[in-house]
Design an enzyme around this catalytic site. Structure first.
Site, PDB file in Angstrom:
ATOM      1  N   GLU A  71     -87.264  21.375 -97.176  1.00 37.75           N
ATOM      2  CA  GLU A  71     -86.325  20.764 -96.225  1.00 37.75           C
ATOM      3  C   GLU A  71     -85.058  20.351 -96.942  1.00 37.75           C
ATOM      4  O   GLU A  71     -85.096  19.638 -97.948  1.00 37.75           O
ATOM      5  CB  GLU A  71     -86.919  19.542 -95.527  1.00 37.75           C
ATOM      6  N   GLU A  96     -82.378  16.013-101.178  1.00 36.35           N
ATOM      7  CA  GLU A  96     -81.529  14.957-100.608  1.00 36.35           C
ATOM      8  C   GLU A  96     -80.701  14.324-101.726  1.00 36.35           C
ATOM      9  O   GLU A  96     -81.226  14.026-102.798  1.00 36.35           O
ATOM     10  CB  GLU A  96     -82.409  13.900 -99.932  1.00 36.35           C
ATOM     11  N   ASP A 146     -74.877  17.652 -90.785  1.00 31.77           N
ATOM     12  CA  ASP A 146     -73.566  17.181 -90.324  1.00 31.77           C
ATOM     13  C   ASP A 146     -72.838  18.331 -89.629  1.00 31.77           C
ATOM     14  O   ASP A 146     -72.623  19.384 -90.227  1.00 31.77           O
ATOM     15  CB  ASP A 146     -72.751  16.698 -91.524  1.00 31.77           C
ATOM     16  N   ASP A 182     -78.395  17.951 -82.683  1.00 34.37           N
ATOM     17  CA  ASP A 182     -78.247  17.209 -81.428  1.00 34.37           C
ATOM     18  C   ASP A 182     -76.847  17.382 -80.850  1.00 34.37           C
ATOM     19  O   ASP A 182     -76.453  16.643 -79.954  1.00 34.37           O
ATOM     20  CB  ASP A 182     -78.556  15.722 -81.623  1.00 34.37           C
ATOM     21  N   THR A 219     -87.772  11.910 -84.330  1.00 33.82           N
ATOM     22  CA  THR A 219     -87.252  10.746 -85.042  1.00 33.82           C
ATOM     23  C   THR A 219     -86.894   9.629 -84.060  1.00 33.82           C
ATOM     24  O   THR A 219     -86.737   9.851 -82.859  1.00 33.82           O
ATOM     25  CB  THR A 219     -86.002  11.118 -85.846  1.00 33.82           C
ATOM     26  N   LYS A 220     -86.742   8.414 -84.582  1.00 35.16           N
ATOM     27  CA  LYS A 220     -86.298   7.295 -83.754  1.00 35.16           C
ATOM     28  C   LYS A 220     -84.928   7.587 -83.155  1.00 35.16           C
ATOM     29  O   LYS A 220     -84.654   7.272 -81.998  1.00 35.16           O
ATOM     30  CB  LYS A 220     -86.248   6.014 -84.594  1.00 35.16           C
ATOM     31  N   PHE A 221     -84.066   8.210 -83.956  1.00 31.36           N
ATOM     32  CA  PHE A 221     -82.736   8.572 -83.480  1.00 31.36           C
ATOM     33  C   PHE A 221     -82.841   9.532 -82.300  1.00 31.36           C
ATOM     34  O   PHE A 221     -82.125   9.414 -81.302  1.00 31.36           O
ATOM     35  CB  PHE A 221     -81.954   9.215 -84.622  1.00 31.36           C
TER      36      PHE A 221
END
Length: 241
Positions: A71, A96, A146, A182, A219-221
């Site tokens: 990932e 990351e 992004d 998203d 995810t929470k988002f």
């Protein structure tokens, strides 16, 4: 997850910095929590891998041969932790650059006692180019990169023709590139790039996006976005050759 990806775009000819690759992430300082610092202090020596100058033997790293996923840009690591915990028979590599995120993931690895996850805390494209052998990955995941909304910043997007080709070279035949965003215009842009990328097959029945796969944690988002009526678009492409 949106500030940690890297793209192999080259500056235009004549640019005095043309030897430098344009990056799609921006390094930002972040305050460490106690747990994140614990993750870095105790987990990094065990689970963070250094950049190599030759392809890494991950069978040796993990002590076994198993399906392997990578990932790019795991953010705070919640989804990657959940996937690794749910599939102990598989191995996972996360990339990351955001130090608090790396610390958070490693703290989770230590807390849960996971052994099937390793981390790179550096440029994802460098990892792909230098550490990952060709035809070796079963899956590459790119969740919520992004989108670089402004037109003048589109060159910073990680999803480009050169990225698609680099990923294809690292996937096994039948391996999957799974992307999620998203922002619908970015999903459309991803489709434009991938539809002309050689050696891939779109797994969506309608040739566009797939329903959210069960293996990708919410995810929470994402849950918050769903309550507000925001969409999420998943794209899956299989390597043909």
């Amino acid at each position: 997850m949106t500030e940690s990806n890297d793209t192999p775009i080259q500056p235009e000819a004549g640019d005095e910095r043309q030897h430098r690759r344009i990056k799609s992430f921006v390094m930002r300082a972040g305050r460490m929590t106690e747990g994140q610092q614990r993750g870095l202090d105790q987990g990094a020596p065990l689970y963070v891998l250094p950049l190599a100058d030759a392809p890494v033997d991950y069978d040796q790293v993990f002590g076994r041969s198993a399906p392997r996923s990578l990932e790019i840009g795991f953010g705070m690591g919640h989804s990657l932790l959940e996937m690794a915990a749910a599939a102990p028979e598989q191995d996972f590599i996360g990339v990351e650059v955001h130090r608090p995120g790396v610390g958070a993931l490693l703290n989770g690895v230590l807390t849960q006692g996971l052994t099937n996850l390793r981390v790179y805390d550096c440029d994802a494209i460098e990892v792909l180019n230098r550490c990952i052998a060709d035809n070796s990955l079963d899956r590459l995941m790119l969740f919520f990169p992004d989108p670089w909304h402004k037109s003048r910043h589109h060159k910073r997007r990680i999803v480009q023709a050169s990225f698609a080709e680099l990923v294809r070279s690292k996937l096994k035949v039948g391996g999957i590139l799974h992307m999620a965003t998203d922002w619908e215009p970015y999903a459309e842009y991803m489709l434009e790039v991938m539809n002309v990328a050689p050696g891939y097959r779109n797994l969506a029945e309608d040739g566009k996006c797939v329903p959210r796969p069960a293996e990708r944690p919410i995810t929470k988002f994402e849950r918050r976005g769903e309550r507000l009526g925001h969409g999420v678009w998943d794209l899956k492409f299989e390597k043909l050759a």
